[in-house]
Design an enzyme around this catalytic site. Sequence first.
Site, PDB file in Angstrom:
ATOM      1  N   ARG A 147       0.841  -1.205   0.000  1.00 21.51           N
ATOM      2  CA  ARG A 147       0.000   0.000   0.000  1.00 21.51           C
ATOM      3  C   ARG A 147       0.884   1.266   0.000  1.00 21.51           C
ATOM      4  O   ARG A 147       1.024   1.929  -1.016  1.00 21.51           O
ATOM      5  CB  ARG A 147      -0.947  -0.021   1.220  1.00 21.51           C
ATOM      6  N   ASP A 148       1.512   1.566   1.134  1.00 16.87           N
ATOM      7  CA  ASP A 148       2.308   2.798   1.211  1.00 16.87           C
ATOM      8  C   ASP A 148       3.453   2.756   0.201  1.00 16.87           C
ATOM      9  O   ASP A 148       3.801   3.762  -0.402  1.00 16.87           O
ATOM     10  CB  ASP A 148       2.859   2.962   2.638  1.00 16.87           C
ATOM     11  N   HIS A 204       9.675   6.838   7.655  1.00 11.89           N
ATOM     12  CA  HIS A 204      10.184   6.937   6.289  1.00 11.89           C
ATOM     13  C   HIS A 204      11.660   7.300   6.376  1.00 11.89           C
ATOM     14  O   HIS A 204      12.075   8.047   7.258  1.00 11.89           O
ATOM     15  CB  HIS A 204       9.415   8.004   5.495  1.00 11.89           C
ATOM     16  N   HIS A 226       5.721   4.271  12.487  1.00 11.16           N
ATOM     17  CA  HIS A 226       5.814   4.226  11.021  1.00 11.16           C
ATOM     18  C   HIS A 226       6.847   5.270  10.599  1.00 11.16           C
ATOM     19  O   HIS A 226       6.641   6.464  10.815  1.00 11.16           O
ATOM     20  CB  HIS A 226       4.420   4.551  10.468  1.00 11.16           C
ATOM     21  N   CYS A 239       8.357   9.665  -0.905  1.00 13.81           N
ATOM     22  CA  CYS A 239       7.755  10.662  -0.031  1.00 13.81           C
ATOM     23  C   CYS A 239       7.165  11.724  -0.947  1.00 13.81           C
ATOM     24  O   CYS A 239       7.886  12.301  -1.757  1.00 13.81           O
ATOM     25  CB  CYS A 239       8.799  11.280   0.905  1.00 13.81           C
TER      26      CYS A 239
HETATM   27 ZN    ZN Z   1       4.014   6.340   5.080  1.00 10.32          ZN
END
Ligand code: ZN
Length: 306
Positions: A13-14, A208, A206, A239
């Site tokens: 997903r992400d 990045h 979570h 991102c």
């Molecule tokens: Zn994310």
Amino acid sequence: MMRSVEIVEVGPRDGLQSEPGVLPTAAKIEFIERLIAAGVRRVEVTSFVNPKRVPQMADAEQVLAGLERREGVHYVGLVLNRKGLDRALAAGCNEVGMAVVASDTFNRRNQGVGTDESIDAWLEIAKAAREAGVRAQVTVSAAFGCPFEGEMPVARVVDVARRCAEAGPFEIALADTIGVGVPAQVTELVTAVRAAIPATTRLRAHFHNTRNTGLANAYAAVQAGVTTLDASAGGIGGCPFAPAATGNIPTEDLVYMLGRSGIETGIDLDALIATGKWLQETLGRPVPGMLVKAGNFPRLMAPPAA
Ligand code: ZN
């Protein structure tokens, strides 16, 4: 410090969401099945959002329909409103995740409403999910900084988390959506949120790797009491506010770091590395993760013949 950490694989997903090309449904299904075969027990499989806004996730229902359901695996669908929840439940997700952005401006840009309205939507989603017998969790996004509002005050993040906790979710997550956080901030924020929500509510984080602090942040989070971490195979994910940036923290790199630190994840690292290589070939470009390039701890080489 914890001896085991649960990993939620968010690559499908992400990770895929910021891919320029739409991956075929069959490839998404193979990706998810490979992750589960490697030992992952929670996978964010898709999102139930407007397909016009996120074309990569337009096949959400088909992905769910194509998965072979396995006992003990949570197939997580991301939803942002009641309509999304209804789709996720109809598709057979056995866990739903919702996101509320700590920054009001970011929440309006992303979801079309302010943070307060998204919290209200979350409270409704949590109630409806409970009635449907499906567990629900919520992520406080941009908790470490916002591209529109800048620094996020700890008190603001704590307030949003506390209000989200009123729905009684099994878990709340703190997300560094734009990858600006550093370990000292992780320690401060996790400690503050942990103290503000019920002890029975689990904390997930979570990260990045936009500014290369992702794995350090993950380690700090575990030390501060986080029991679950999100990561994406190969570190895909990008991102949206830093076009050239790397993505989520790579699952292989995270499993390596935790495993050699004596923290169990239940995931077979070699199978995960193979999945990262498969993903790299499927996407047709190198992935950011380091273990896909470097491999697992080296097997000992035979000494040269005398
Ligand atoms: Zn994310």
